[in-house]
Design an enzyme around this catalytic site. Structure first.
Site, PDB file in Angstrom:
ATOM      1  N   TRP A 163      46.568  42.694  46.807  1.00 50.62           N
ATOM      2  CA  TRP A 163      47.161  43.158  48.443  1.00 50.62           C
ATOM      3  C   TRP A 163      46.679  44.015  49.623  1.00 50.62           C
ATOM      4  O   TRP A 163      46.329  43.184  50.772  1.00 50.62           O
ATOM      5  CB  TRP A 163      48.333  43.620  48.183  1.00 50.62           C
ATOM      6  N   HIS A 214      36.921  49.436  41.000  1.00 49.07           N
ATOM      7  CA  HIS A 214      37.830  49.604  40.115  1.00 49.07           C
ATOM      8  C   HIS A 214      37.511  51.017  39.309  1.00 49.07           C
ATOM      9  O   HIS A 214      37.493  51.772  38.436  1.00 49.07           O
ATOM     10  CB  HIS A 214      38.916  48.818  38.707  1.00 49.07           C
ATOM     11  N   ARG A 217      53.755  39.659  40.777  1.00 46.64           N
ATOM     12  CA  ARG A 217      55.234  39.293  40.051  1.00 46.64           C
ATOM     13  C   ARG A 217      56.428  39.542  41.240  1.00 46.64           C
ATOM     14  O   ARG A 217      57.324  38.926  41.183  1.00 46.64           O
ATOM     15  CB  ARG A 217      54.873  40.527  38.366  1.00 46.64           C
TER      16      ARG A 217
HETATM   17  P1  A3P Z   1      54.456  44.240  39.862  1.00 44.35           P
HETATM   18  O1  A3P Z   1      53.275  43.318  38.656  1.00 44.35           O
HETATM   19  O2  A3P Z   1      54.482  45.801  40.000  1.00 44.35           O
HETATM   20  O3  A3P Z   1      55.161  42.858  40.747  1.00 44.35           O
HETATM   21  P2  A3P Z   1      46.531  44.262  41.579  1.00 44.35           P
HETATM   22  O4  A3P Z   1      46.747  43.155  42.777  1.00 44.35           O
HETATM   23  O5  A3P Z   1      45.995  45.450  41.985  1.00 44.35           O
HETATM   24  O6  A3P Z   1      46.531  43.238  40.285  1.00 44.35           O
HETATM   25  O7  A3P Z   1      48.552  44.736  41.924  1.00 44.35           O
HETATM   26  C1  A3P Z   1      49.631  43.691  40.723  1.00 44.35           C
HETATM   27  C2  A3P Z   1      50.532  44.668  41.672  1.00 44.35           C
HETATM   28  O8  A3P Z   1      50.614  43.960  42.716  1.00 44.35           O
HETATM   29  C3  A3P Z   1      51.563  43.235  41.764  1.00 44.35           C
HETATM   30  O9  A3P Z   1      52.732  44.673  40.677  1.00 44.35           O
HETATM   31  C4  A3P Z   1      52.135  42.467  42.112  1.00 44.35           C
HETATM   32  O10 A3P Z   1      53.010  42.033  42.390  1.00 44.35           O
HETATM   33  C5  A3P Z   1      51.073  43.664  43.750  1.00 44.35           C
HETATM   34  N1  A3P Z   1      51.291  42.794  44.547  1.00 44.35           N
HETATM   35  C6  A3P Z   1      50.848  41.490  44.620  1.00 44.35           C
HETATM   36  N2  A3P Z   1      50.836  40.704  45.961  1.00 44.35           N
HETATM   37  C7  A3P Z   1      51.054  41.706  46.952  1.00 44.35           C
HETATM   38  C8  A3P Z   1      51.628  41.879  48.317  1.00 44.35           C
HETATM   39  N3  A3P Z   1      51.160  41.637  49.034  1.00 44.35           N
HETATM   40  N4  A3P Z   1      52.344  42.788  48.535  1.00 44.35           N
HETATM   41  C9  A3P Z   1      53.336  44.205  47.156  1.00 44.35           C
HETATM   42  N5  A3P Z   1      52.787  44.007  46.592  1.00 44.35           N
HETATM   43  C10 A3P Z   1      51.836  42.909  46.096  1.00 44.35           C
END
Ligand code: A3P
Length: 347
Positions: free
Chosen positions: A94, A153, A305
């Protein structure tokens, strides 16, 4: 612009890379043997280095401790660079999308709706990770446009001196540890090799509570950057996923200002902020990334997710909740940080 220039989004590989990787592996092999080792989540093992857990097994586009060691020694940051730092599952995808859309908005201003890169590519294709796409590549980052945008990270204790010295901007985003645990648990089971059995939630909880997760312990990672943000508020913007979720429009404006790309009154009047919020919203990104693979074994949809605050309530028992709350209160004692919706984290 009517078509997307895919080459501008790819990270160059050249023939010297295999040699580079072999050299890196050889150089850091002995160091790795001395690192404490634990069972991993997606990867087979995790290795402790400078107080944090890392993957090993160097290969193309895979995070590894060797890659981090290598870039610690070789990567040159520039003052105009922007670094997006997160723990896995804290909203990396995000924040990559949001920052990419903010700093490149002039470039894509005249693009048709369907031609923005974020409507065709995974945000991970638009912003490379230092410890995957960037390391070992002689040409580093081919996009050619300034500012260079990178994600990582890497924990604060291992952050490249070159980044700290460069005076560049850093955006750090963290998320409620309970939601990070749940998200990492699902991600792990989606990505685990078929030869390994699925992870049980009890096991995930045990490991997470002990601090064993990629780039963990969670609390030390967050605390490192939190303290850094107190000392250097002009260099690092400290955000939470929850705060971003609650007030995305204002957070996007705040990020733009912090990075030196504030929205003009005219842009605000034209609704540019809202467009970026929508373009980078969960609905849009998850739709774009419904199919295809980001890289081998990693489908694009693995990064999307639920995208919600508080999904942990469906997974954690009362006892688990108590344990994680206690650890968090103890570790974050004295810190002005809250993951409650409605709470205010640093402006
Ligand atoms: P969940 O598994 O709780 O749904 P990262 O990008 O650090 O790998 O994190 C992934 C998490 O951010 C996942 O959380 C995903 O669904 C959520 N995510 C990805 N894109 C997003 C967006 N545009 N807005 C809000 N959450 C988002």
């Amino acid at each position: 612009m009517s078509t997307i220039d895919a080459s501008s989004l790819s990270f160059a590989k050249d023939s010297s890379e295999n040699d580079n990787l072999a050299l890196i592996q050889c150089r850091y092999k002995d160091m790795l043997i001395t690192c404490p080792k634990e069972k991993g989540w997606v990867s087979e093992n995790l290795y402790m280095y400078q107080g944090f857990w890392h993957f090993s097994n160097i290969s193309y586009d895979v995070f590894s401790i060797e890659a981090m060691m290598a870039i610690q020694n070789t990567f040159q940051a520039q003052p105009t660079d922007i670094y997006l730092i997160t723990l896995p599952k804290s909203g990396t995808t995000w924040i990559k999308a949001v920052t990419y859309a903010i700093v490149n908005r002039e470039r894509y201003k005249n693009s048709t709706l369907s031609s923005h890169p974020l409507l065709a590519y995974n945000p991970h294709k638009c912003v490379p990770f230092l410890e995957t796409e960037v390391f070992g590549k002689t040409s580093v980052y081919v996009d050619g446009c300034l500012p260079r945008l990178f994600a990582t990270h890497i924990p604060y204790t291992s952050l490249l001196q070159s980044i700290l010295d460069s005076g560049c901007r850093i955006v750090y985003m963290c998320r409620n540890p309970k939601d990070v645990l749940v998200s990492l648990f699902h991600f792990t089971n989606k990505l685990r090799d078929k030869s390994r059995c699925q992870m049980a939630f009890d096991e995930a909880f045990e490991m997470f509570s002990k601090g064993i997760m990629p780039y963990g312990p969670y609390w030390d990672h967050v605390k490192g950057y939190y303290n850094f943000s107190l000392e250097h508020p002009k260099s690092i913007l400290f955000l939470t996923y929850e705060d971003m979720k609650e007030d995305t429009v204002n957070r996007v404006k705040h990020i733009a200002e912090f990075l030196g790309y504030p929205f003009t009154k005219e842009e605000e009047a034209r609704g540019v902020v809202g467009e970026i919020v929508r373009l980078c919203g969960f609905k849009s990104l998850s739709e774009v990334n419904k199919h295809g693979d980001f890289r081998e074994g990693v489908p694009n949809d693995a990064f999307f997710r639920e995208g919600k605050v508080g999904d942990w309530r469906k997974h954690l028992t009362d006892e688990m909740t108590k344990v994680l709350t206690q650890i968090t209160e103890q570790k974050f004692h004295g810190m002005d940080i809250s993951f409650e919706v409605g709470a205010h984290v640093q402006n």
